[in-house]
Design a protein around this motif. Structure first.
Motif, PDB file in Angstrom:
ATOM      1  N   VAL A 132       0.876  -1.458  -0.086  1.00  0.00           N
ATOM      2  CA  VAL A 132       0.112   0.049   0.114  1.00  0.00           C
ATOM      3  C   VAL A 132       1.207   1.081  -0.160  1.00  0.00           C
ATOM      4  CG1 VAL A 132      -1.788   1.769   1.821  1.00  0.00           C
ATOM      5  CG2 VAL A 132      -1.948  -1.489   1.337  1.00  0.00           C
ATOM      6  N   ALA A 133       2.064   1.209   0.710  1.00  0.00           N
ATOM      7  CA  ALA A 133       2.885   2.033   0.721  1.00  0.00           C
ATOM      8  C   ALA A 133       3.698   2.472  -0.244  1.00  0.00           C
ATOM      9  CB  ALA A 133       3.607   2.253   2.201  1.00  0.00           C
ATOM     10  N   ALA A 134       4.200   1.036  -1.355  1.00  0.00           N
ATOM     11  CA  ALA A 134       4.343   1.195  -2.631  1.00  0.00           C
ATOM     12  C   ALA A 134       3.462   2.530  -3.861  1.00  0.00           C
ATOM     13  CB  ALA A 134       5.292   0.112  -2.741  1.00  0.00           C
ATOM     14  N   LEU A 135       2.564   1.864  -3.193  1.00  0.00           N
ATOM     15  CA  LEU A 135       1.341   2.509  -4.198  1.00  0.00           C
ATOM     16  C   LEU A 135       0.783   3.911  -4.172  1.00  0.00           C
ATOM     17  CD1 LEU A 135      -1.203  -0.658  -4.657  1.00  0.00           C
ATOM     18  CD2 LEU A 135       0.252   0.491  -6.277  1.00  0.00           C
ATOM     19  N   TYR A 136       1.416   4.061  -2.868  1.00  0.00           N
ATOM     20  CA  TYR A 136       1.284   4.963  -2.415  1.00  0.00           C
ATOM     21  C   TYR A 136       2.013   6.450  -3.472  1.00  0.00           C
ATOM     22  CZ  TYR A 136       0.681  10.125  -0.170  1.00  0.00           C
ATOM     23  OH  TYR A 136       1.451  11.410   0.444  1.00  0.00           O
ATOM     24  N   TRP A 137       3.109   5.770  -3.160  1.00  0.00           N
ATOM     25  CA  TRP A 137       4.019   6.401  -3.757  1.00  0.00           C
ATOM     26  C   TRP A 137       4.819   6.551  -4.927  1.00  0.00           C
ATOM     27  CZ3 TRP A 137       6.858  10.100  -0.916  1.00  0.00           C
ATOM     28  CH2 TRP A 137       6.891   9.812   0.187  1.00  0.00           C
ATOM     29  N   PHE A 138       3.502   5.724  -5.318  1.00  0.00           N
ATOM     30  CA  PHE A 138       4.000   5.367  -7.358  1.00  0.00           C
ATOM     31  C   PHE A 138       3.071   6.835  -7.323  1.00  0.00           C
ATOM     32  CE2 PHE A 138       1.051   4.577 -11.102  1.00  0.00           C
ATOM     33  CZ  PHE A 138       1.794   4.193 -12.000  1.00  0.00           C
ATOM     34  N   LEU A 139       1.645   7.030  -6.761  1.00  0.00           N
ATOM     35  CA  LEU A 139       0.738   7.768  -6.951  1.00  0.00           C
ATOM     36  C   LEU A 139       1.319   9.293  -6.753  1.00  0.00           C
ATOM     37  CD1 LEU A 139      -2.546   6.054  -5.940  1.00  0.00           C
ATOM     38  CD2 LEU A 139      -1.512   6.614  -8.422  1.00  0.00           C
ATOM     39  N   ALA A 140       2.164   9.362  -5.711  1.00  0.00           N
ATOM     40  CA  ALA A 140       2.352  10.720  -5.033  1.00  0.00           C
ATOM     41  C   ALA A 140       3.656  11.494  -5.437  1.00  0.00           C
ATOM     42  CB  ALA A 140       2.556  10.620  -3.539  1.00  0.00           C
ATOM     43  N   THR A 141       4.314  10.786  -6.498  1.00  0.00           N
ATOM     44  CA  THR A 141       5.883  11.134  -7.085  1.00  0.00           C
ATOM     45  C   THR A 141       5.737  10.781  -8.456  1.00  0.00           C
ATOM     46  OG1 THR A 141       6.674   8.615  -6.592  1.00  0.00           O
ATOM     47  CG2 THR A 141       6.949  11.102  -4.908  1.00  0.00           C
ATOM     48  N   ARG A 142       6.603  11.411  -9.189  1.00  0.00           N
ATOM     49  CA  ARG A 142       7.180  11.514 -10.649  1.00  0.00           C
ATOM     50  C   ARG A 142       8.581  10.391 -10.741  1.00  0.00           C
ATOM     51  NH1 ARG A 142       5.202  16.404 -10.337  1.00  0.00           N
ATOM     52  NH2 ARG A 142       3.547  17.186 -10.939  1.00  0.00           N
ATOM     53  N   GLY A 143       9.375  10.674 -11.835  1.00  0.00           N
ATOM     54  CA  GLY A 143      10.375   9.786 -12.308  1.00  0.00           C
ATOM     55  C   GLY A 143      10.972   8.570 -11.675  1.00  0.00           C
ATOM     56  N   VAL A 144      11.856   8.471 -11.084  1.00  0.00           N
ATOM     57  CA  VAL A 144      12.822   6.809 -10.855  1.00  0.00           C
ATOM     58  C   VAL A 144      11.664   6.728  -9.884  1.00  0.00           C
ATOM     59  CG1 VAL A 144      14.340   6.141 -10.222  1.00  0.00           C
ATOM     60  CG2 VAL A 144      14.619   7.787 -11.977  1.00  0.00           C
TER      61      VAL A 144
END
Length: 441
Positions: free
Chosen positions: A58-70
């Protein structure tokens, strides 16, 4: 002297109580099976691995949506690998069969929970009244709506054969749909109808409600959410025309947003900003991924303050106000509406500012990032003169504060007597409600 037959309320309550108890028993077994099989020494490790895998994903999915780039693509990789790693660890611990059994028990627990929490059929039945045939029905049709459904299903010819006057929305100089509907009323129309999207449906519905005329919905749009919640046939919109010869009337509610009618919902925040983007129509997925990081961190849109009755929610990322509440079988409580005549707005706010809140939303138990209410009025304010709003799928800029209200029973909807009907929304698996149902007498 009353008896306690199978269809009585007491019997139904007892049945739901036993479904609730069965759900808890199966849920406990789903947790116990792998723990007992692992032995006392390994139980803690099994629990940590299982819960940890969910949290990391869940944390990784959140960071996938909340960040850009690498960082975005690293997060997506972690989200994909997390369940695979957990599965491999269970296999190495010789617990694959136990985990499979636990998954089956968990599915059965959810099914029992939904059976316990589902409302009775009578709870979802809107009252019908007989409707005499219209003498001068006027139907407004958008030939471009739904990829050309008006022509595909020959709606104009079929409607005219049933005695309706058809007005087509085509050409750059066409008058707006509200004006067309008002002209039809002035010319003596005793029924108004629309073959088009929900946004067009709402505008004509507003004119029908103002003049106390029956309103006919023809499911010729793309998604036809309003038609779905009325129990109409979305696969064949020509069946909606049967209401002209053998119809009944339903008195349903009509939403208003700054005075403008809406039949489904009005959305603020993330969704409204995304839909407003010029790039959205050509590249929906790319636009969402590009805009979400700024929207989730509050850098792109003006902060919102939402007043839902006596409750104030500050700085939510998304707000959805609906004409009657949606079912709540998914995370945000957006599914379908069992009824359109409860006389209340549904209001959902979502606030996810960090990983902890994202995990809390998944749990659905006292999640601070999600609120769900029913109320008669919702006011959404911002520190800007206007705020973007998605109203029945259309992007608008409305003056702040934006006020949403409900008009109970304002719309007389004419529907065919013979129609598919409303499929009740699946009940949310709410363990707090389930516990009260299982043991509260």
């Amino acid at each position: 002297m009353s008896d306690n037959r199978s269809g009585s309320p007491d019997t139904a309550t007892r049945s739901r109580r036993w479904w609730a108890r069965a759900a808890f028993a199966l849920a406990i077994l789903a947790v116990a099976v792998p723990l007992v099989s692992a032995g006392l020494l390994s139980s803690l490790g099994v629990l940590v691995v299982g819960v940890g895998g969910v949290v990391v994903m869940v944390a990784a999915l959140y960071w996938f949506l909340a960040t850009r780039g690498v960082l975005r693509w690293i997060s997506l990789t972690i989200a994909i690998l997390s369940p695979i790693v957990v599965l491999v660890l269970f296999i190495r611990a010789h617990l694959l069969a136990e985990v499979a059994a636990a998954a089956i028990l968990a599915i059965l627990a959810v099914l029992c929970a939904r059976a316990a929490l589902s409302g009775r059929t009578s709870d979802t039945a809107v009252r019908e009244v007989p409707a005499p045939p219209a003498r001068h029905p006027v139907l407004i049709m958008n030939p471009h709506s739904g990829g050309g459904k008006v022509a595909k299903f020959d709606l104009q010819r079929k409607a005219e054969e049933l005695g309706a006057e058809v007005v087509l929305l085509e050409g750059p100089g066409t008058v707006d749909v509200t004006e067309l509907a008002r002209r039809a009323v002035e010319a003596g129309a005793d029924l108004l109808g629309v073959a088009g999207g929900d946004g067009t449906q709402a505008l004509v519905a507003g004119v029908a409600a103002e003049n106390d005329l029956p309103f006919l919905v023809i499911s010729a749009g793309t998604r036809n959410h309003f038609a779905m919640d009325l129990g109409l046939d979305r696969a064949d919109p020509s069946r909606c025309l049967d209401a002209l010869r053998d119809g009944v009337e339903l008195a349903v509610d009509l939403g208003r947003i700054n005075g403008r009618p809406f039949v489904n919902n009005a959305s603020f925040g993330v969704y409204a900003e995304v839909v407003r983007s010029p790039a959205y129509r050509n590249d929906k997925t790319g636009t969402v991924l590009e805009m979400l990081p700024d929207l989730l961190t509050g850098h792109a849109a003006a902060p919102l303050v939402t007043r839902i009755g006596d409750v104030t929610v500050r700085n939510p990322q998304a707000v959805l106000v609906s004409n009657n509440p949606y079912g709540s079988s998914d995370l945000a409580g957006l599914n379908r509406r069992d009824r359109l005549d409860r006389g209340v707005l549904g209001a959902v706010t979502v606030s996810v500012a960090n990983t902890r809140q994202a995990v809390g939303l998944l749990g659905r138990v006292n999640a601070h990032g999600l609120t769900q209410h029913t109320t008669g009025e919702v006011v959404v304010d911002a520190h800007t003169r206007q705020t973007p709003v998605g109203v029945d799928g259309e992007s608008l800029l409305l003056d702040t504060p934006v006020r949403c209200t409900i008009e109970p029973g304002a719309l007389r909807v004419r529907v065919p007597r013979d129609r598919p009907g409303v499929r009740p929304a699946k009940a949310a698996v709410d363990w707090v409600r389930l516990r009260e149902l299982a043991w509260h007498r």
